[in-house]
Design a protein around this motif. Sequence first.
Motif, PDB file in Angstrom:
ATOM      1  N   PHE A 162     -27.468  14.293 -36.849  1.00  0.00           N
ATOM      2  CA  PHE A 162     -26.106  13.935 -36.473  1.00  0.00           C
ATOM      3  C   PHE A 162     -26.041  13.301 -35.087  1.00  0.00           C
ATOM      4  CE2 PHE A 162     -25.538  17.354 -39.601  1.00  0.00           C
ATOM      5  CZ  PHE A 162     -24.738  16.678 -40.511  1.00  0.00           C
ATOM      6  N   GLY A 163     -27.155  13.337 -34.358  1.00  0.00           N
ATOM      7  CA  GLY A 163     -27.183  12.681 -33.065  1.00  0.00           C
ATOM      8  C   GLY A 163     -27.042  11.174 -33.161  1.00  0.00           C
ATOM      9  N   LYS A 164     -27.289  10.623 -34.350  1.00  0.00           N
ATOM     10  CA  LYS A 164     -27.177   9.168 -34.502  1.00  0.00           C
ATOM     11  C   LYS A 164     -25.738   8.688 -34.325  1.00  0.00           C
ATOM     12  CE  LYS A 164     -26.166   8.686 -39.442  1.00  0.00           C
ATOM     13  NZ  LYS A 164     -26.484   7.945 -40.658  1.00  0.00           N
ATOM     14  N   TYR A 165     -24.773   9.601 -34.517  1.00  0.00           N
ATOM     15  CA  TYR A 165     -23.372   9.196 -34.432  1.00  0.00           C
ATOM     16  C   TYR A 165     -22.931   8.909 -32.994  1.00  0.00           C
ATOM     17  CZ  TYR A 165     -22.934  10.557 -39.307  1.00  0.00           C
ATOM     18  OH  TYR A 165     -23.088  10.642 -40.665  1.00  0.00           O
ATOM     19  N   ILE A 166     -23.699   9.376 -32.033  1.00  0.00           N
ATOM     20  CA  ILE A 166     -23.338   9.118 -30.634  1.00  0.00           C
ATOM     21  C   ILE A 166     -24.343   8.176 -29.972  1.00  0.00           C
ATOM     22  CG2 ILE A 166     -22.061  11.263 -30.312  1.00  0.00           C
ATOM     23  CD1 ILE A 166     -24.547  12.463 -29.011  1.00  0.00           C
ATOM     24  N   GLN A 167     -25.075   7.440 -30.803  1.00  0.00           N
ATOM     25  CA  GLN A 167     -26.019   6.456 -30.301  1.00  0.00           C
ATOM     26  C   GLN A 167     -25.448   5.046 -30.511  1.00  0.00           C
ATOM     27  OE1 GLN A 167     -28.738   7.196 -28.661  1.00  0.00           O
ATOM     28  NE2 GLN A 167     -28.543   9.421 -29.000  1.00  0.00           N
ATOM     29  N   PRO A 168     -25.589   4.136 -29.570  1.00  0.00           N
ATOM     30  CA  PRO A 168     -26.203   4.297 -28.243  1.00  0.00           C
ATOM     31  C   PRO A 168     -25.261   4.903 -27.210  1.00  0.00           C
ATOM     32  CG  PRO A 168     -25.520   2.046 -28.557  1.00  0.00           C
ATOM     33  CD  PRO A 168     -25.198   2.758 -29.843  1.00  0.00           C
ATOM     34  N   THR A 169     -23.972   5.096 -27.586  1.00  0.00           N
ATOM     35  CA  THR A 169     -23.028   5.692 -26.657  1.00  0.00           C
ATOM     36  C   THR A 169     -22.002   6.504 -27.449  1.00  0.00           C
ATOM     37  OG1 THR A 169     -21.236   5.208 -25.095  1.00  0.00           O
ATOM     38  CG2 THR A 169     -21.725   3.526 -26.741  1.00  0.00           C
ATOM     39  N   PRO A 170     -21.533   7.647 -26.920  1.00  0.00           N
ATOM     40  CA  PRO A 170     -20.549   8.465 -27.636  1.00  0.00           C
ATOM     41  C   PRO A 170     -19.246   7.728 -27.954  1.00  0.00           C
ATOM     42  CG  PRO A 170     -21.545   9.712 -25.847  1.00  0.00           C
ATOM     43  CD  PRO A 170     -22.010   8.301 -25.696  1.00  0.00           C
ATOM     44  N   ILE A 171     -18.968   6.649 -27.250  1.00  0.00           N
ATOM     45  CA  ILE A 171     -17.752   5.884 -27.503  1.00  0.00           C
ATOM     46  C   ILE A 171     -17.732   5.342 -28.932  1.00  0.00           C
ATOM     47  CG2 ILE A 171     -16.438   3.834 -26.806  1.00  0.00           C
ATOM     48  CD1 ILE A 171     -17.512   4.214 -23.997  1.00  0.00           C
ATOM     49  N   LEU A 172     -18.918   5.119 -29.504  1.00  0.00           N
ATOM     50  CA  LEU A 172     -19.026   4.548 -30.846  1.00  0.00           C
ATOM     51  C   LEU A 172     -18.953   5.600 -31.945  1.00  0.00           C
ATOM     52  CD1 LEU A 172     -21.843   1.892 -30.283  1.00  0.00           C
ATOM     53  CD2 LEU A 172     -19.371   1.548 -30.331  1.00  0.00           C
ATOM     54  N   LEU A 173     -18.658   6.856 -31.607  1.00  0.00           N
ATOM     55  CA  LEU A 173     -18.610   7.932 -32.602  1.00  0.00           C
ATOM     56  C   LEU A 173     -17.694   7.606 -33.785  1.00  0.00           C
ATOM     57  CD1 LEU A 173     -19.301  10.802 -33.574  1.00  0.00           C
ATOM     58  CD2 LEU A 173     -17.450  11.646 -32.114  1.00  0.00           C
ATOM     59  N   PRO A 174     -16.430   7.203 -33.561  1.00  0.00           N
ATOM     60  CA  PRO A 174     -15.564   6.903 -34.722  1.00  0.00           C
ATOM     61  C   PRO A 174     -16.099   5.771 -35.594  1.00  0.00           C
ATOM     62  CG  PRO A 174     -14.272   7.098 -32.702  1.00  0.00           C
ATOM     63  CD  PRO A 174     -15.705   7.041 -32.285  1.00  0.00           C
ATOM     64  N   ILE A 175     -16.657   4.744 -34.961  1.00  0.00           N
ATOM     65  CA  ILE A 175     -17.177   3.603 -35.717  1.00  0.00           C
ATOM     66  C   ILE A 175     -18.400   4.009 -36.533  1.00  0.00           C
ATOM     67  CG2 ILE A 175     -18.205   1.306 -35.522  1.00  0.00           C
ATOM     68  CD1 ILE A 175     -16.506   0.871 -33.035  1.00  0.00           C
ATOM     69  N   ASN A 176     -19.277   4.822 -35.935  1.00  0.00           N
ATOM     70  CA  ASN A 176     -20.466   5.271 -36.648  1.00  0.00           C
ATOM     71  C   ASN A 176     -20.113   6.159 -37.832  1.00  0.00           C
ATOM     72  OD1 ASN A 176     -22.182   3.904 -34.927  1.00  0.00           O
ATOM     73  ND2 ASN A 176     -22.442   5.646 -33.544  1.00  0.00           N
ATOM     74  N   ILE A 177     -19.086   6.998 -37.678  1.00  0.00           N
ATOM     75  CA  ILE A 177     -18.641   7.835 -38.796  1.00  0.00           C
ATOM     76  C   ILE A 177     -18.024   6.976 -39.891  1.00  0.00           C
ATOM     77  CG2 ILE A 177     -16.978   9.610 -39.484  1.00  0.00           C
ATOM     78  CD1 ILE A 177     -17.420  10.943 -36.794  1.00  0.00           C
ATOM     79  N   LEU A 178     -17.204   6.015 -39.478  1.00  0.00           N
ATOM     80  CA  LEU A 178     -16.561   5.138 -40.448  1.00  0.00           C
ATOM     81  C   LEU A 178     -17.590   4.332 -41.235  1.00  0.00           C
ATOM     82  CD1 LEU A 178     -13.859   4.086 -41.529  1.00  0.00           C
ATOM     83  CD2 LEU A 178     -13.913   2.331 -39.745  1.00  0.00           C
ATOM     84  N   GLU A 179     -18.691   3.999 -40.593  1.00  0.00           N
ATOM     85  CA  GLU A 179     -19.737   3.228 -41.268  1.00  0.00           C
ATOM     86  C   GLU A 179     -20.272   3.970 -42.487  1.00  0.00           C
ATOM     87  OE1 GLU A 179     -24.215   1.396 -40.382  1.00  0.00           O
ATOM     88  OE2 GLU A 179     -23.105   2.455 -38.812  1.00  0.00           O
TER      89      GLU A 179
END
Length: 248
Positions: A162-179
Motif C-alpha cells: 500500500f506504500g505505492k499509493y503515496i509514491q512519489p509523493t503523498p499528494i498523489l494519494l487520491p489519484i493513485n487510488i482512483l487509478e
Amino acid sequence: MNIQQLTATTMNDLYQIAGVEVGQHYYWEVGTFQVHAQVLITSWVVMGILLGFSLVSTRNLQTIPTGSQNFIEYVLEFIRDLTRTQIGEEEYRPWVPFIGTLFLFIFVSNWSGALIPWKIIQLPHGELAAPTNDINTTVALALLTSIAYFYAGLQKRGISYFGKYIQPTPILLPINILEDFTKPLSLSFRLFGNILADELVVAVLISLVPLVVPIPMMFLGLFTSGIQALIFATLAAAYIGESMEGHH
C-alpha cells in the motif's frame, strides 16, 4: 470529496454499470433473484467447448505431439510467453493458469458470437449472443483481474504494497487510488464496447445487404475479437506484474 466518498461513488457507479441492458433479456427466477439466463447458457457452452477440447487433446499424450495435442501445446506456449513477458521470468509460472483461462474464455466467447448460429435458438425474450456481449460478463472478468493483482501485490510485498499509493509523493494519494478503480472500468468497457459494436455492425449489414458485404466484415470481426482477447489478457498480466514490482 474525501477518499471514502470517492470510493463509495465509484463502487456505486460499477454497480449501476452492471445493470446496463441493451434490448430485451431472458431471465430465470431463482428464489427472489433474477438470473440472466442468456449469459449463463452461452457461458456454459463456451466452457463446455474449452473443457471438451482440452480433454480430447490430452486424452492420449505423446512424446512427439501431433494433431490436437500439438495445437494445444502451441497455445500453452503462447500463453506462457505472454505471461512471462508481462510478469517476469521469476514470478510468471503461478499466473499462467489465470491468464490462460482469461484469454481462452474471452477468445472462444468472442468467436462464438460470429461462428455459432445462436439466433436459431428461440427464447421467450431476447436472443443468445456471445457472453462478452453482456457488460455483466466483462465487468466480472475485470473485477477478477483487480482481485488478482491486489492479491499478487499483497502476497509479494505484504502490507508495504500500500506504500505505492503515496509514491512519489503523498499528494498523489487520491489519484493513485482512483487509478485502481479506473483499471477495471477500462478493461470492461473496452471489451464490451468492441464486441457489442462488432455484432451490431454485422447484424445491420446482414439486414441491409444479405450477400457478399457482410462476409468480409465477419472475417474482420473474428480478427478483432482475437485481438480483444489478447489485449485483455496482456493488460491483466501487466497489472499483476506491476503490482508485484511496486511501481506505476
